[in-house]
Design a protein around this motif. Structure first.
Motif, PDB file in Angstrom:
ATOM      1  N   ILE A  33      36.580  40.441  36.733  1.00 17.33           N
ATOM      2  CA  ILE A  33      37.134  39.887  35.493  1.00 17.33           C
ATOM      3  C   ILE A  33      38.195  38.845  35.830  1.00 17.33           C
ATOM      4  N   LEU A  34      39.044  39.171  36.785  1.00 14.74           N
ATOM      5  CA  LEU A  34      40.096  38.243  37.198  1.00 14.74           C
ATOM      6  C   LEU A  34      39.489  36.947  37.730  1.00 14.74           C
ATOM      7  N   LYS A  35      38.484  37.084  38.569  1.00 17.95           N
ATOM      8  CA  LYS A  35      37.841  35.914  39.184  1.00 17.95           C
ATOM      9  C   LYS A  35      37.180  35.019  38.138  1.00 17.95           C
ATOM     10  N   LYS A  36      36.552  35.638  37.135  1.00 22.30           N
ATOM     11  CA  LYS A  36      35.793  34.885  36.142  1.00 22.30           C
ATOM     12  C   LYS A  36      36.689  34.225  35.101  1.00 22.30           C
ATOM     13  N   TYR A  37      37.701  34.949  34.619  1.00 19.53           N
ATOM     14  CA  TYR A  37      38.483  34.457  33.489  1.00 19.53           C
ATOM     15  C   TYR A  37      39.895  33.987  33.857  1.00 19.53           C
ATOM     16  N   TYR A  38      40.354  34.363  35.028  1.00 23.19           N
ATOM     17  CA  TYR A  38      41.714  33.977  35.450  1.00 23.19           C
ATOM     18  C   TYR A  38      41.668  33.436  36.885  1.00 23.19           C
TER      19      TYR A  38
END
Length: 255
Positions: free
Chosen positions: A220-225
């Motif tokens: 999630i971090l990699k994709k959106y942040y």
């Protein structure tokens, strides 16, 4: 005639006030007592600079209540004291916090609604997260102990606990270690509740990361942040977050 107009006006005022204060606030970028009270995953996300979910209307009212109680009670702690300061810095293991009041010993004030007041007075002990905060302040000012004061929000009665650092230091260090190790190993930890409230997504600061395993949270971090993901895997924040004590844990794990 009944009306919700003024309640809605208060809500709007509190939201705008909170937004304005958030824009002005400059984070220390350090581990703090408030972060230690959160699940480790949420503490790491906050230190990475991931924007937290906006507080609920109820939370904004709780903030207002807490501030009101603190402003009313803090000056009384100076009564009869030769030396006394408000908002004093405490530093422990490369972390940073602000003490409500500091005289001979640090003092921390907590507003207590009906349930919290009933719990601490009946059980005869403070909430763990609050005791850890008091321990941080005692250790961070080289004090023998810290006073933790619960203030009944209906009657303004005060119920106090003397927090002995030796009783809570092990758990405090364990939580700091967990945050520092996440940065040392450049990976997000699993979501693990540290309090019964953490088991309910309503009380999560990062709903999209709630109950996620470390690898799921990292995706999630990699994709959106992407910028925060880069900070994590680059190790740029390690020196700011970690202290020398973490090296021994890395060595032990490697062995």
């Amino acid at each position: 005639m009944e009306s919700k107009h003024f309640n809605e006006r208060l809500t709007k005022y509190l939201k705008e006030k909170n937004n304005a204060e958030a824009k002005k606030h400059q984070s220390s970028g350090k581990i703090s007592p408030s972060k230690i009270a959160q699940p480790t995953l949420e503490a790491v996300l906050q230190l990475l600079g991931v924007q937290a979910d906006p507080p609920s209307d109820q939370s904004l009212r709780f903030f207002l209540r807490g501030n009101t109680v603190e402003e009313a009670i803090a000056p009384s702690l100076a009564f009869g004291q030769k030396t006394h300061k408000l908002q004093v810095e405490a530093k422990y293991r490369n972390g940073f916090g602000l003490i409500d009041s500091d005289g001979e010993y640090p003092h921390e004030i907590k507003s207590a609604g009906f349930q919290t007041w009933k719990s601490v007075t009946r059980n005869g002990k403070p909430k763990l997260s609050h005791a850890l905060q008091g321990t941080f302040y005692a250790l961070g000012t080289h004090s023998k102990y810290c006073w933790l004061h619960y203030v009944n929000t209906d009657t303004y009665q005060v119920h106090s606990f003397r927090i002995e650092p030796s009783e809570y230091k092990e758990e405090l260090d364990r939580r700091i270690d967990a945050i520092q190790l996440a940065f040392a190993y450049r990976t997000l930890p699993d979501y693990i509740p540290l309090d019964s409230l953490h088991e309910n997504v309503m009380y999560s600061n990062y709903a999209e990361f709630f109950n996620k395993k470390g690898d799921e949270a990292t995706e999630i971090l990699k994709k959106y942040y992407p910028e925060q993901y880069r900070l994590l895997i680059s190790g740029e924040l390690i020196e700011r977050i970690n202290d020398g004590n973490i090296d021994k844990h890395r060595t032990q794990k490697a062995n």
